[in-house]
Write a protein that holds these residues in place. Structure first.
Motif, PDB file in Angstrom:
ATOM      1  N   ILE A 291       0.594  -1.399   0.137  1.00 24.11           N
ATOM      2  CA  ILE A 291      -0.066  -0.075   0.001  1.00 24.11           C
ATOM      3  C   ILE A 291       0.936   1.092  -0.327  1.00 24.11           C
ATOM      4  CG2 ILE A 291      -1.637  -1.026   1.368  1.00 24.11           C
ATOM      5  CD1 ILE A 291      -1.032  -0.019   3.677  1.00 24.11           C
ATOM      6  N   GLY A 292       2.058   0.654   0.000  1.00 20.01           N
ATOM      7  CA  GLY A 292       3.163   2.243  -0.526  1.00 20.01           C
ATOM      8  C   GLY A 292       2.695   3.354  -1.257  1.00 20.01           C
ATOM      9  N   PRO A 293       2.312   3.422  -2.565  1.00 19.16           N
ATOM     10  CA  PRO A 293       1.962   4.490  -3.036  1.00 19.16           C
ATOM     11  C   PRO A 293       0.515   4.779  -2.569  1.00 19.16           C
ATOM     12  CG  PRO A 293       1.994   2.144  -4.489  1.00 19.16           C
ATOM     13  CD  PRO A 293       1.966   2.090  -3.463  1.00 19.16           C
ATOM     14  N   LYS A 294      -0.547   4.243  -1.635  1.00 25.16           N
ATOM     15  CA  LYS A 294      -1.290   5.131  -1.565  1.00 25.16           C
ATOM     16  C   LYS A 294      -1.266   6.113   0.044  1.00 25.16           C
ATOM     17  CE  LYS A 294      -4.038   1.552  -1.104  1.00 25.16           C
ATOM     18  NZ  LYS A 294      -5.541   1.020  -0.965  1.00 25.16           N
ATOM     19  N   VAL A 295       0.328   5.339   0.869  1.00 26.16           N
ATOM     20  CA  VAL A 295       0.371   6.565   1.255  1.00 26.16           C
ATOM     21  C   VAL A 295       1.632   7.647   1.150  1.00 26.16           C
ATOM     22  CG1 VAL A 295       1.858   6.356   3.921  1.00 26.16           C
ATOM     23  CG2 VAL A 295       0.857   4.271   3.141  1.00 26.16           C
ATOM     24  N   ARG A 296       2.562   7.677  -0.114  1.00 24.76           N
ATOM     25  CA  ARG A 296       3.042   8.250  -0.720  1.00 24.76           C
ATOM     26  C   ARG A 296       1.625   9.507  -1.145  1.00 24.76           C
ATOM     27  NH1 ARG A 296       6.314   4.596  -1.236  1.00 24.76           N
ATOM     28  NH2 ARG A 296       6.049   3.596  -3.125  1.00 24.76           N
ATOM     29  N   ARG A 297       0.476   9.045  -1.736  1.00 25.37           N
ATOM     30  CA  ARG A 297      -0.111   9.940  -2.388  1.00 25.37           C
ATOM     31  C   ARG A 297      -0.900  10.628  -1.219  1.00 25.37           C
ATOM     32  NH1 ARG A 297      -0.917   5.619  -6.947  1.00 25.37           N
ATOM     33  NH2 ARG A 297      -3.000   4.784  -5.276  1.00 25.37           N
ATOM     34  N   PRO A 319      -9.739   2.349   5.522  1.00 28.71           N
ATOM     35  CA  PRO A 319      -9.681   1.553   7.191  1.00 28.71           C
ATOM     36  C   PRO A 319      -9.778  -0.093   7.318  1.00 28.71           C
ATOM     37  CG  PRO A 319     -12.669   1.897   6.600  1.00 28.71           C
ATOM     38  CD  PRO A 319     -11.254   2.899   5.476  1.00 28.71           C
ATOM     39  N   GLN A 320      -9.665  -0.455   6.008  1.00 28.37           N
ATOM     40  CA  GLN A 320     -10.121  -1.717   5.497  1.00 28.37           C
ATOM     41  C   GLN A 320      -8.371  -2.156   5.739  1.00 28.37           C
ATOM     42  OE1 GLN A 320     -10.967  -0.073   3.554  1.00 28.37           O
ATOM     43  NE2 GLN A 320      -9.761   0.085   1.137  1.00 28.37           N
ATOM     44  N   ASP A 321      -7.090  -1.252   5.124  1.00 27.72           N
ATOM     45  CA  ASP A 321      -5.565  -1.867   5.247  1.00 27.72           C
ATOM     46  C   ASP A 321      -4.977  -1.742   6.829  1.00 27.72           C
ATOM     47  OD1 ASP A 321      -5.474  -1.530   2.213  1.00 27.72           O
ATOM     48  OD2 ASP A 321      -5.312   0.136   2.464  1.00 27.72           O
ATOM     49  N   LYS A 322      -5.519  -1.259   7.540  1.00 34.45           N
ATOM     50  CA  LYS A 322      -5.105  -1.423   8.728  1.00 34.45           C
ATOM     51  C   LYS A 322      -3.777  -0.917   9.192  1.00 34.45           C
ATOM     52  CE  LYS A 322      -8.032  -5.243   9.978  1.00 34.45           C
ATOM     53  NZ  LYS A 322      -8.907  -6.699  10.454  1.00 34.45           N
ATOM     54  N   LEU A 323      -3.684   0.173   8.514  1.00 37.01           N
ATOM     55  CA  LEU A 323      -2.263   0.652   8.537  1.00 37.01           C
ATOM     56  C   LEU A 323      -1.686   1.471   9.479  1.00 37.01           C
ATOM     57  CD1 LEU A 323       0.052   2.078   6.854  1.00 37.01           C
ATOM     58  CD2 LEU A 323      -1.276   4.199   6.647  1.00 37.01           C
ATOM     59  N   SER A 324      -0.312   0.347   9.924  1.00 35.77           N
ATOM     60  CA  SER A 324       0.448   0.482  11.300  1.00 35.77           C
ATOM     61  C   SER A 324       1.285   1.675  10.953  1.00 35.77           C
ATOM     62  CB  SER A 324       1.168  -0.904  11.422  1.00 35.77           C
ATOM     63  OG  SER A 324       1.837  -0.880  11.217  1.00 35.77           O
ATOM     64  N   THR A 325       1.754   2.713  11.877  1.00 37.88           N
ATOM     65  CA  THR A 325       3.622   3.538  11.889  1.00 37.88           C
ATOM     66  C   THR A 325       4.218   2.945  11.225  1.00 37.88           C
ATOM     67  OG1 THR A 325       1.755   5.005  14.324  1.00 37.88           O
ATOM     68  CG2 THR A 325       4.290   5.842  13.141  1.00 37.88           C
ATOM     69  N   ALA A 326       4.472   1.843  11.855  1.00 40.58           N
ATOM     70  CA  ALA A 326       5.710   0.924  11.232  1.00 40.58           C
ATOM     71  C   ALA A 326       5.749   0.881   9.372  1.00 40.58           C
ATOM     72  CB  ALA A 326       5.559  -0.460  11.853  1.00 40.58           C
ATOM     73  N   ARG A 327       4.288   0.328   9.053  1.00 43.18           N
ATOM     74  CA  ARG A 327       4.552   0.500   7.242  1.00 43.18           C
ATOM     75  C   ARG A 327       4.278   1.793   7.013  1.00 43.18           C
ATOM     76  NH1 ARG A 327       0.236  -3.859   5.262  1.00 43.18           N
ATOM     77  NH2 ARG A 327      -1.519  -3.073   6.289  1.00 43.18           N
ATOM     78  N   ALA A 328       4.224   3.110   7.866  1.00 43.80           N
ATOM     79  CA  ALA A 328       3.707   4.079   7.273  1.00 43.80           C
ATOM     80  C   ALA A 328       5.042   4.866   6.883  1.00 43.80           C
ATOM     81  CB  ALA A 328       2.864   5.174   7.774  1.00 43.80           C
ATOM     82  N   GLN A 329       5.646   4.159   8.248  1.00 44.05           N
ATOM     83  CA  GLN A 329       6.969   5.138   8.216  1.00 44.05           C
ATOM     84  C   GLN A 329       7.862   4.069   7.138  1.00 44.05           C
ATOM     85  OE1 GLN A 329       8.076   7.226  10.799  1.00 44.05           O
ATOM     86  NE2 GLN A 329       9.819   7.817   9.070  1.00 44.05           N
ATOM     87  N   ALA A 330       7.652   3.028   6.811  1.00 45.51           N
ATOM     88  CA  ALA A 330       8.956   2.487   5.574  1.00 45.51           C
ATOM     89  C   ALA A 330       7.976   2.272   4.385  1.00 45.51           C
ATOM     90  CB  ALA A 330       8.376   0.659   6.004  1.00 45.51           C
ATOM     91  N   ALA A 331       7.055   3.130   4.288  1.00 46.01           N
ATOM     92  CA  ALA A 331       7.182   3.716   2.747  1.00 46.01           C
ATOM     93  C   ALA A 331       7.032   4.760   2.537  1.00 46.01           C
ATOM     94  CB  ALA A 331       4.695   3.721   2.801  1.00 46.01           C
TER      95      ALA A 331
END
Length: 354
Positions: A291-297, A319-331
């Motif tokens: 989901i990195g591209p969606k986070v960066r957009r 909400p269905q992606d259940k994004l964590s802070t760690a995954r957001a930071q990685a993206a």
């Protein structure tokens, strides 16, 4: 109406030359058909039903019918040079893949062989009967359709490369098995140049997408990394591939299913899914979440926002992606491979990649 349906199925009008098959799909589908015959023949040999009652005729039923598509497929449906419409493969289901190879009379008096088709915009069915007789007496009735089926009386005695319906003796089953295995390896390795090109296009697209965040577009993988992705897709790699096996082998297995091509031809199916898998492999190799591209957009729209603020906004939208802070930071921190070439990607390389 019948004349229109027959024309759509590929029957030439008087004075017209018969349309030819799409050449690339013809090669691909012939190999898929050979694989299917080989596996069905292997099942027959394993069951011993083929040889339990002495010499008999073995019938190979076609996995494909070739017709004009009954849906819009764009320029693919025409020859690039002549502009002539091309016949496209319509997948036939004879009651399961094992039913593609049958022993005539093994289950008592021979009954008609029934098929259905849900492919390339077509939805119809029919039957072929008494193929072991000489001369062949073939009757076909297409239900819910007035078209003229293109399965008309194509019967071959022991010619393995000819299209249509084939007859063998039981002694030929081992040859069919061997031919199927050979076709599988030929098909697998014939796809390597296509997979390589797909990985390069996917790499260019990922590099551009990530570069939009940093303002500098450069390769996210070095040449060795790209080669590793190709190898993982072709052969599998425990470091990069899931337990499902290599991408190409997995997709070829899907191409053997009779219900796979209701809305897409085999070549388009492979193209779309290989491109998706190539991007997944590349993102995995550089530590980029799917989901990195969606986070960066979203981050690009929230200039100056903290990671926590981006995560909160993302969770509201997805909400269905259940994004964590760690995954957001990685993206947000994903960058190029340290060994990647520090050169700008050529825009021409990415043309048509998205």
């Amino acid at each position: 109406m019948a004349e229109t349906q027959a024309k759509r199925a590929g029957a030439p009008e008087e004075g017209e030359s018969a349309p030819r098959r799409h050449p690339t799909l013809d090669s691909l589908c012939s190999r898929l058909e050979s694989i299917l015959w080989g596996r069905a023949a292997e099942e027959l040999l394993a069951s011993a039903s083929a040889t339990s009652a002495g010499p008999r005729t073995v019938i190979l039923l076609p996995a494909w019918d070739w017709r004009m598509p009954a849906m819009d497929i764009g320029r693919k449906g025409r020859d690039h040079e002549s502009g002539q419409a091309l016949l496209m493969p319509v997948r036939l289901d004879w009651g399961g893949n094992d039913a593609l190879v049958r022993v005539a009379g093994a289950d008592g008096p021979e009954r008609p062989y029934q098929w259905t088709a849900h492919s390339m915009g077509w939805t119809d069915s029919g039957e072929v009967a008494h193929l072991h007789e000489r001369p062949p007496n073939i009757s076909q009735r297409a239900k819910n359709s007035s078209r003229v089926t293109s399965l008309n009386a194509i019967v071959s005695d022991g010619n393995y490369s000819a299209p249509g319906i084939h007859r063998y003796t039981v002694d030929g089953l081992q040859d069919i098995v061997r031919a199927g295995r050979q076709s599988q390896w030929q098909l697998l390795f014939s796809l390597e140049p296509f997979v390589t090109a797909t990985v390069h296009k996917a790499h260019s697209a990922v590099s551009h997408e990530i570069g939009e965040l940093t303002g500098r577009v450069q390769s996210v993988l070095h040449e060795t990394g790209i080669e590793q992705v190709v190898n993982a897709m072709m052969l599998g790699d425990t470091a990069m591939e899931s337990a499902d096996g290599a991408s190409v082998s997995r997709l070829l297995e899907q191409c053997l299913r009779p219900d796979r091509f209701a809305k897409v031809d085999p070549l388009m199916y492979l193209s779309r899914n290989l491109r998706r898998d190539a991007e997944d492999h590349i993102r995995r190799a550089i530590g980029d979440p799917r989901i990195g591209p969606k986070v960066r957009r979203l981050a690009a729209q929230m200039t100056g926002a903290t990671v926590d603020e981006i995560v909160a906004a993302y969770r509201l939208e997805h909400p269905q992606d259940k994004l964590s802070t760690a995954r957001a930071q990685a993206a947000l921190n994903v960058g190029s491979d340290p060994m990647a070439r520090s050169v700008l990607i050529d825009p021409e390389t990415n043309r048509g990649a998205r």
